[in-house]
Design a protein around this motif. Sequence first.
Motif, PDB file in Angstrom:
ATOM      1  N   ARG A   5      65.754  55.791  71.789  1.00 42.35           N
ATOM      2  CA  ARG A   5      65.387  54.889  72.883  1.00 42.35           C
ATOM      3  C   ARG A   5      65.410  53.441  72.416  1.00 42.35           C
ATOM      4  NH1 ARG A   5      59.969  57.986  74.967  1.00 42.35           N
ATOM      5  NH2 ARG A   5      60.955  59.734  76.022  1.00 42.35           N
ATOM      6  N   GLU A 152      56.265  55.217  77.200  1.00 41.95           N
ATOM      7  CA  GLU A 152      56.532  55.192  78.634  1.00 41.95           C
ATOM      8  C   GLU A 152      56.297  53.798  79.201  1.00 41.95           C
ATOM      9  OE1 GLU A 152      54.458  58.224  80.741  1.00 41.95           O
ATOM     10  OE2 GLU A 152      55.649  59.861  79.872  1.00 41.95           O
ATOM     11  N   TYR A 155      59.452  51.724  77.702  1.00 43.61           N
ATOM     12  CA  TYR A 155      60.812  52.026  78.172  1.00 43.61           C
ATOM     13  C   TYR A 155      60.882  52.676  79.554  1.00 43.61           C
ATOM     14  CZ  TYR A 155      61.907  51.276  73.250  1.00 43.61           C
ATOM     15  OH  TYR A 155      62.029  50.740  71.996  1.00 43.61           O
ATOM     16  N   LYS A 157      59.365  55.985  82.120  1.00 45.40           N
ATOM     17  CA  LYS A 157      59.269  57.430  81.968  1.00 45.40           C
ATOM     18  C   LYS A 157      60.661  58.023  81.908  1.00 45.40           C
ATOM     19  CE  LYS A 157      56.636  61.368  83.699  1.00 45.40           C
ATOM     20  NZ  LYS A 157      55.616  61.820  84.666  1.00 45.40           N
ATOM     21  N   GLN A 158      60.930  58.767  80.841  1.00 43.76           N
ATOM     22  CA  GLN A 158      62.249  59.359  80.652  1.00 43.76           C
ATOM     23  C   GLN A 158      62.318  60.695  81.380  1.00 43.76           C
ATOM     24  OE1 GLN A 158      64.590  57.510  78.696  1.00 43.76           O
ATOM     25  NE2 GLN A 158      62.910  56.073  79.025  1.00 43.76           N
ATOM     26  N   THR A 159      63.286  60.835  82.263  1.00 42.56           N
ATOM     27  CA  THR A 159      63.461  62.092  82.995  1.00 42.56           C
ATOM     28  C   THR A 159      64.854  62.620  82.733  1.00 42.56           C
ATOM     29  OG1 THR A 159      64.211  60.931  84.980  1.00 42.56           O
ATOM     30  CG2 THR A 159      61.857  61.423  84.813  1.00 42.56           C
TER      31      THR A 159
END
Length: 330
Positions: A5, A152, A155, A157-159
């Motif tokens: 990330r 989170e 960057y 929330k990574q989904t």
Amino acid sequence: MRSTRTTTALAAAAVAVTLLAGCSGGGSDPTDDGTLTYEDSPLSVYWEKVGGSQDASDAEAQQARSEEIVAACMQDEGFEYTPQDASVMTESIEDEGDMPAWDSLEFAEQYGYGATTYSEMPMNQGGGEEWVDPNADYLATMSEGEQQAFYEALYGKQTMSEEPTDDETAVEQEYDWTTAGCQGKAQHEVYEEGQIYDDPEFKDLMEGMSELYTDVEKDERTIAAYREWAECMAEDGYDFANPQEAQNSIYEAVNEIPYDEEDGSQDPAALAELRDEEIATATADRTCQTSTGSARAALEAQFAVEQDFIDAHKDELDAMVEKAAQADKT
């Protein structure tokens, strides 16, 4: 995963700067030695005047500003954040060492298109100061859940969908800075917000400039140049219509090599095999561009189309330059 990330966020900033810098040049006349390069683009003069040309100090200042915004945003989210050193983050953009020019035969013979050989380039050899995350000690004091909340906030929330997709079912997800956390906010404010090319007044002009390069591809001069190139490549056993197809074939092949789910790496043996193919293809490509004169002919066609566009839209281009200059004074 988190290092990925971080790399992605930093790369986004670098790419923004690099793409704009690539538009800079020295005018529409050929270079002093009589050759023609991308820097001779007539439109480059306008990009320079609206801020499209940046040196290392400009990039460093932008990155420092971005980090300040991230730190303030993270504080609002309830976290401490120590800004990264902007000079370390931007030095790789400029530090290409003794690397040959990207469009030279020497580059092709050594690095191909830079697809499988990117890590071999001087700026990626780790010769400079090793990067250390200034937030590492702070993160080490957190629980796993707190660290997740920190990332989170940083960057977004990574989904990721668990559903398998193919070329027909895959849906392209457009980037939305509002869901990319404090990094997204900073990138938007520093690199996107208020840019002249996003001004509604010049929307039609920008769309026309985007379509310009489709016109170049369809130009009879370009088609004729690449017809000769394709014939030259065919003699070496390649079947491509133009240099872009040749380059795309390698990058597509790289993407077809599976990634390890744990560390994101790709099979070294498969990459090594593709590396040989990449260098051979790129070398043949560059050799044919030179021997047939297609590289220069394609640039001449591009610059002629650009000049026609300038002649037809000079008042609008001048207005854009003037508005950008006024914005710089405020």
